[in-house]
Write a protein that holds these residues in place. Structure first.
Motif: not given
Length: 198
Positions: A37, A40-46, A48, A170
Protein backbone atom coordinates in the motif's frame (compact mmCIF):
# COMPACT_ATOMS: atom_id res chain seq x y z
CA UNK A 1 -8.33 -20.35 13.59
CA UNK A 2 -11.48 -22.46 13.24
CA UNK A 3 -9.78 -25.31 15.11
CA UNK A 4 -8.69 -22.99 17.88
CA UNK A 5 -12.24 -21.72 18.37
CA UNK A 6 -13.62 -25.27 18.59
CA UNK A 7 -11.29 -26.66 21.26
CA UNK A 8 -11.34 -26.24 25.01
CA UNK A 9 -8.13 -24.34 25.94
CA UNK A 10 -7.84 -26.33 29.19
CA UNK A 11 -7.76 -29.60 27.24
CA UNK A 12 -5.54 -28.38 24.41
CA UNK A 13 -2.27 -26.93 25.75
CA UNK A 14 -0.85 -26.47 22.23
CA UNK A 15 -3.58 -23.88 21.66
CA UNK A 16 -1.38 -21.16 23.14
CA UNK A 17 1.34 -21.94 20.60
CA UNK A 18 -1.21 -22.05 17.78
CA UNK A 19 -2.62 -18.68 18.84
CA UNK A 20 0.87 -17.17 18.84
CA UNK A 21 1.49 -18.64 15.38
CA UNK A 22 -1.75 -17.08 14.12
CA UNK A 23 -0.73 -13.72 15.62
CA UNK A 24 2.69 -13.81 13.92
CA UNK A 25 1.20 -14.94 10.60
CA UNK A 26 -1.28 -12.06 10.64
CA UNK A 27 1.50 -9.66 11.55
CA UNK A 28 3.60 -10.78 8.57
CA UNK A 29 0.58 -10.58 6.26
CA UNK A 30 -0.30 -7.11 7.53
CA UNK A 31 3.31 -5.94 7.04
CA UNK A 32 3.31 -7.13 3.44
CA UNK A 33 -0.02 -5.42 2.72
CA UNK A 34 1.22 -2.22 4.38
CA UNK A 35 4.42 -2.26 2.29
CA UNK A 36 2.47 -2.76 -0.94
CA UNK A 37 0.00 0.00 0.00
CA UNK A 38 2.84 2.40 0.83
CA UNK A 39 4.45 1.59 -2.52
CA UNK A 40 1.17 2.26 -4.32
CA UNK A 41 0.54 5.53 -2.50
CA UNK A 42 4.11 6.66 -3.18
CA UNK A 43 3.66 6.04 -6.91
CA UNK A 44 0.10 7.42 -7.18
CA UNK A 45 -1.28 3.93 -7.84
CA UNK A 46 -3.53 3.58 -4.79
CA UNK A 47 -7.23 4.04 -5.64
CA UNK A 48 -8.11 6.28 -2.67
CA UNK A 49 -11.89 5.97 -2.31
CA UNK A 50 -13.51 7.63 0.72
CA UNK A 51 -17.18 6.71 1.16
CA UNK A 52 -19.71 6.95 3.97
CA UNK A 53 -19.21 4.01 6.35
CA UNK A 54 -21.02 2.65 9.39
CA UNK A 55 -18.29 2.95 12.02
CA UNK A 56 -19.73 0.39 14.46
CA UNK A 57 -20.03 -2.26 11.72
CA UNK A 58 -16.42 -1.70 10.62
CA UNK A 59 -15.06 -2.01 14.17
CA UNK A 60 -17.01 -5.21 14.82
CA UNK A 61 -15.87 -6.75 11.54
CA UNK A 62 -12.21 -6.04 12.35
CA UNK A 63 -12.55 -7.48 15.87
CA UNK A 64 -14.30 -10.62 14.54
CA UNK A 65 -11.17 -11.35 12.48
CA UNK A 66 -9.25 -11.63 15.76
CA UNK A 67 -11.75 -13.58 17.88
CA UNK A 68 -9.79 -16.83 18.01
CA UNK A 69 -6.62 -15.07 19.10
CA UNK A 70 -8.44 -13.04 21.77
CA UNK A 71 -10.30 -16.11 23.02
CA UNK A 72 -7.08 -18.11 23.31
CA UNK A 73 -5.59 -15.35 25.48
CA UNK A 74 -8.78 -14.72 27.49
CA UNK A 75 -8.97 -11.14 26.25
CA UNK A 76 -12.29 -9.34 26.55
CA UNK A 77 -13.26 -6.61 24.12
CA UNK A 78 -15.66 -3.72 24.68
CA UNK A 79 -17.20 -1.38 22.10
CA UNK A 80 -18.16 2.20 22.87
CA UNK A 81 -19.67 3.51 19.64
CA UNK A 82 -22.98 4.96 18.52
CA UNK A 83 -24.74 2.61 16.09
CA UNK A 84 -25.82 5.64 14.05
CA UNK A 85 -22.30 7.04 13.63
CA UNK A 86 -21.34 7.28 9.96
CA UNK A 87 -18.20 8.89 8.54
CA UNK A 88 -16.58 9.27 5.14
CA UNK A 89 -13.23 7.47 4.80
CA UNK A 90 -11.36 4.91 2.72
CA UNK A 91 -12.53 1.67 4.30
CA UNK A 92 -9.49 -0.41 3.28
CA UNK A 93 -6.96 2.08 4.65
CA UNK A 94 -8.80 2.71 7.91
CA UNK A 95 -9.45 -1.01 8.43
CA UNK A 96 -5.72 -1.60 7.96
CA UNK A 97 -4.84 1.06 10.53
CA UNK A 98 -7.38 -0.18 13.11
CA UNK A 99 -6.49 -3.82 12.45
CA UNK A 100 -2.81 -3.10 13.05
CA UNK A 101 -3.55 -1.17 16.25
CA UNK A 102 -5.87 -3.92 17.50
CA UNK A 103 -3.23 -6.56 16.77
CA UNK A 104 -0.72 -4.58 18.82
CA UNK A 105 -3.22 -4.17 21.65
CA UNK A 106 -3.84 -7.93 21.67
CA UNK A 107 -0.10 -8.48 21.98
CA UNK A 108 0.45 -6.00 24.84
CA UNK A 109 -2.78 -6.08 26.86
CA UNK A 110 -3.22 -8.02 30.08
CA UNK A 111 -6.78 -9.08 29.28
CA UNK A 112 -8.96 -6.16 28.14
CA UNK A 113 -9.33 -4.02 25.03
CA UNK A 114 -11.71 -1.16 24.41
CA UNK A 115 -12.64 0.20 20.98
CA UNK A 116 -14.09 3.71 21.16
CA UNK A 117 -15.47 5.87 18.34
CA UNK A 118 -16.99 9.33 18.62
CA UNK A 119 -17.00 12.74 16.98
CA UNK A 120 -14.72 15.35 18.57
CA UNK A 121 -14.05 18.85 17.20
CA UNK A 122 -15.20 17.90 13.71
CA UNK A 123 -13.04 14.76 13.63
CA UNK A 124 -13.96 11.09 13.86
CA UNK A 125 -11.83 9.84 16.76
CA UNK A 126 -11.13 6.11 16.90
CA UNK A 127 -9.40 4.88 20.04
CA UNK A 128 -7.92 1.43 20.71
CA UNK A 129 -7.25 1.17 24.44
CA UNK A 130 -5.76 -1.70 26.45
CA UNK A 131 -4.85 -2.46 30.04
CA UNK A 132 -1.21 -3.32 29.40
CA UNK A 133 1.89 -1.40 30.50
CA UNK A 134 1.32 1.38 27.99
CA UNK A 135 3.75 2.89 25.52
CA UNK A 136 7.32 3.50 26.68
CA UNK A 137 7.93 7.16 27.55
CA UNK A 138 10.73 7.29 24.97
CA UNK A 139 8.22 6.35 22.25
CA UNK A 140 5.70 8.94 23.45
CA UNK A 141 8.41 11.63 23.53
CA UNK A 142 9.72 10.74 20.07
CA UNK A 143 6.27 10.95 18.42
CA UNK A 144 6.64 10.71 14.63
CA UNK A 145 10.40 10.15 15.01
CA UNK A 146 9.61 6.82 16.71
CA UNK A 147 8.64 5.53 13.26
CA UNK A 148 12.14 6.05 11.89
CA UNK A 149 14.04 3.59 14.06
CA UNK A 150 14.47 -0.15 13.64
CA UNK A 151 14.79 -2.60 16.53
CA UNK A 152 16.30 -5.82 15.21
CA UNK A 153 16.23 -7.48 18.63
CA UNK A 154 12.60 -6.70 19.38
CA UNK A 155 11.54 -7.00 15.74
CA UNK A 156 10.00 -3.53 15.51
CA UNK A 157 10.47 -1.52 12.32
CA UNK A 158 7.91 1.22 12.92
CA UNK A 159 6.20 0.13 9.68
CA UNK A 160 2.74 -0.07 11.26
CA UNK A 161 2.99 3.45 12.69
CA UNK A 162 4.38 4.83 9.42
CA UNK A 163 1.59 3.18 7.43
CA UNK A 164 -1.00 4.51 9.89
CA UNK A 165 0.36 8.05 9.69
CA UNK A 166 0.39 8.00 5.87
CA UNK A 167 -3.14 6.54 5.71
CA UNK A 168 -4.42 9.14 8.19
CA UNK A 169 -2.86 12.07 6.29
CA UNK A 170 -4.46 10.94 3.03
CA UNK A 171 -7.82 11.82 4.59
CA UNK A 172 -8.35 15.58 4.12
CA UNK A 173 -11.37 17.78 4.59
CA UNK A 174 -11.68 21.58 4.75
CA UNK A 175 -7.94 22.11 4.99
CA UNK A 176 -7.48 19.56 7.79
CA UNK A 177 -5.74 16.20 7.57
CA UNK A 178 -6.08 13.02 9.57
CA UNK A 179 -3.55 12.14 12.22
CA UNK A 180 -2.50 9.45 14.67
CA UNK A 181 -1.50 9.79 18.31
CA UNK A 182 -0.08 7.52 20.96
CA UNK A 183 -1.02 8.09 24.58
CA UNK A 184 -1.13 6.37 27.92
CA UNK A 185 -4.42 8.02 28.77
CA UNK A 186 -6.94 5.31 28.02
CA UNK A 187 -9.71 4.48 30.45
CA UNK A 188 -8.19 1.01 30.95
CA UNK A 189 -4.90 2.44 32.20
CA UNK A 190 -2.66 1.12 29.41
CA UNK A 191 -1.74 2.25 25.93
CA UNK A 192 -4.11 4.16 23.70
CA UNK A 193 -3.74 4.39 19.91
CA UNK A 194 -5.81 7.22 18.41
CA UNK A 195 -6.78 7.77 14.78
CA UNK A 196 -8.44 11.10 13.99
CA UNK A 197 -10.12 11.67 10.63
CA UNK A 198 -11.55 15.04 9.50
Amino acid sequence: EKTLLQVNPALFPAGVDMAHMIYETKRINNNLIQLLTLYKTGHDLYPFDPQSQAVADMLRLISEQNLSLMASRNIGIEFVVDEDLYWEFDEDLVSGVIGNALNNAIHYTKNRIRLVAHEADGFLELRIEDNGKGYPQMMLDAGVDAMRGVDFIGGSTGLGLHFSAVAAKMHRNRGRAGEIRLENSGSLGGGCFILRLP
